[in-house]
Design an enzyme around this catalytic site. Structure first.
Site, PDB file in Angstrom:
ATOM      1  N   LYS A  90       0.801  -1.231   0.000  1.00 18.48           N
ATOM      2  CA  LYS A  90       0.000   0.000   0.000  1.00 18.48           C
ATOM      3  C   LYS A  90       0.832   1.279   0.000  1.00 18.48           C
ATOM      4  O   LYS A  90       0.430   2.280  -0.570  1.00 18.48           O
ATOM      5  CB  LYS A  90      -0.963  -0.014   1.182  1.00 18.48           C
ATOM      6  CG  LYS A  90      -2.054  -1.080   1.010  1.00 18.48           C
ATOM      7  CD  LYS A  90      -3.351  -0.668   1.620  1.00 18.48           C
ATOM      8  CE  LYS A  90      -4.461  -1.618   1.219  1.00 18.48           C
ATOM      9  NZ  LYS A  90      -4.303  -2.963   1.848  1.00 18.48           N
ATOM     10  N   GLU A 112      -9.721   6.504   3.839  1.00 19.14           N
ATOM     11  CA  GLU A 112     -10.593   5.542   4.498  1.00 19.14           C
ATOM     12  C   GLU A 112      -9.750   4.295   4.752  1.00 19.14           C
ATOM     13  O   GLU A 112      -8.765   4.047   4.073  1.00 19.14           O
ATOM     14  CB  GLU A 112     -11.774   5.185   3.589  1.00 19.14           C
ATOM     15  CG  GLU A 112     -11.502   4.099   2.537  1.00 19.14           C
ATOM     16  CD  GLU A 112     -10.492   4.488   1.477  1.00 19.14           C
ATOM     17  OE1 GLU A 112     -10.331   5.696   1.225  1.00 19.14           O
ATOM     18  OE2 GLU A 112      -9.840   3.588   0.899  1.00 19.14           O
ATOM     19  N   SER A 379       1.645  -9.879  -1.035  1.00 18.97           N
ATOM     20  CA  SER A 379       1.328  -8.452  -0.908  1.00 18.97           C
ATOM     21  C   SER A 379       1.665  -7.838   0.445  1.00 18.97           C
ATOM     22  O   SER A 379       1.857  -6.629   0.550  1.00 18.97           O
ATOM     23  CB  SER A 379      -0.154  -8.227  -1.212  1.00 18.97           C
ATOM     24  OG  SER A 379      -0.965  -9.062  -0.402  1.00 18.97           O
TER      25      SER A 379
END
Ligand SMILES: *Cc1c(COP(=O)(O)O)cnc(C)c1O
Length: 397
Positions: A90, A112, A379
């Site tokens: 991310k 968010e 990930s």
């Protein structure tokens, strides 16, 4: 050559901009800014410098040799996004968007978050760049993700618990949109996946595509050629688009996205929007959704909070329909088994999201010859999932 989206943000019949008039101004401003910097050498140099010195890129590709031998088929390689600063992919996207915010003179960032991973990544880069940070998170998630909430606070962010709806991710998204409408002049909204209205799906994909670009260099170095399969879990779809995108025009590379089948596709308790959903509009774009006959968004389930979203990025909808990528789903139990195997056999504690992709690789590998290669996007790391795993397995915390 693959050339999507078009100028209006369409991936075939998917994507687009389904928002109120007030947000059109903000989205157009963002679109113009991104177009200005997208290929700007100075912008890209700063982006790659941040990735190198702050994130620790390039992340390695690792041959899961012992596991591949035990499975007795294709060779499994893991792209180690778990080794990034803050523990997942991310951060790549968040850096790019925060750099745009700085150039637009916006000093207030909103985001968010569901499990808190995107919130932590955003809080991290806001600390690094000296920006104000407000994170919307469903009240239910605030309660069950105490550690990430505390991390965000340590990093100087304000966490706002959202009490509306089911008090989870989709409600946090609605609340962030509401804030953005009100504070458009001063505020930049950092979206955490390849969803939302154009240009977000394209922009997030571009920032995350550093993952696949690195693999295109690393795989030939390790194996002498590109992989036969590239696999990734799909929640909103950003880590998958990041590793898929540079491979779309490479012939012979099969792309497989793995969704969360939760308690099973024959129950209503799953999050497999592509495998089991239908097209509709949610959060500013047209894509596959889990909804009832009246278009009411369904409640979703996955053991992994990062997979627990009723929609999916519109580019995946297009890759599915155009058959450039295949989408499958694995259950909570299959993902948990892959999680434990990865810990014990390779000495890597993976995120539960990533465990879905690994689980499917372990299903496919034994059906293939030993000289075939499967590249899996790992990930993120599983530190955040300790309590969930302890609840779901015999090994107590
Ligand atoms: C958030 C998250 C995901 C799911 O998001 P995508 O946009 O589908 O990538 C997957 N893995 C990890 C580790 C995450 O934190």
């Amino acid at each position: 050559m693959y050339d999507f989206p078009d100028v209006r943000g369409h991936f075939g019949p998917y994507g687009g901009v389904f928002v109120s008039e007030t947000l059109m101004y903000a989205l157009n401003e963002l679109k113009e800014t991104y177009a200005k910097y997208q290929h700007d050498p100075e912008f890209l140099a700063e982006f790659h410098s941040e990735l190198k010195h702050f994130v620790g890129r390039p992340s390695p590709v690792y041959h899961a040799k012992r596991w591949s031998e035990m499975l007795g088929g294709a060779q499994i390689y893991l792209k180690r996004e778990d080794l990034n600063h803050t523990g997942a992919h991310k951060i790549n996207n968040v850096i790019g968007q925060a750099m745009l915010a700085k150039r637009m003179g916006k000093k207030r960032i909103i985001a968010e978050t569901g499990a808190g991973q995107h919130g932590v990544a955003t809080a991290t880069i806001c600390a690094r760049f000296g920006l104000e940070c407000v994170v919307y998170q469903g009240a239910v998630d605030v309660a069950r993700q105490a550690q990430n909430v505390y991390r965000m606070k340590l990093l100087g962010a304000t966490v706002v618990p959202v009490e509306s709806g089911t008090k989870t991710l989709k409600d946090a998204l609605n609340e962030a949109m509401r804030d953005w409408v009100t504070n458009v002049e001063t505020t930049f909204y950092i979206i955490g996946t390849v969803a939302g209205p154009h240009p977000y799906p394209m922009m997030v994909r571009d920032f995350q595509s550093v993952i696949g670009e690195e693999c295109k260099v690393q795989m030939p170095e390790m194996t002498g050629r590109q992989p036969d399969y590239v696999m990734a879990c799909v929640g909103g779809g950003s880590n998958a688009m990041g590793i898929f995108y540079p491979y779309i025009d490479v012939p012979g590379v099969q792309l497989i996205g793995v969704e969360a089948a939760g308690h099973g596709l024959n129950t209503k308790e799953h999050s497999a929007a592509l495998v089991a959903g239908t097209p509709g509009v949610l959060h500013g774009n047209r894509t596959y959704l889990l909804q009832d006959e009246n278009g009411q968004i369904a409640e979703t389930h996955s053991v992994s909070a990062g997979m627990d979203y009723p929609g999916v990025g519109p580019e995946h909808a297009w890759l599915k329909d155009s058959k450039r990528a295949d989408y499958v789903a694995v259950t909570d139990d299959e993902a948990l088994k892959a999680f434990h195997d990865c810990c014990r056999i390779e000495g890597i504690i993976p995120a539960l999201e990533s465990s879905h992709a690994i689980a499917y690789a372990c299903k496919l590998a034994p059906t293939l010859p030993k000289d075939k290669t499967i590249l899996v996007n790992l990930s993120g790391r599983g530190d955040k999932d300790m309590h969930t795993v302890a609840q779901e397995s015999g090994l107590k915390f």
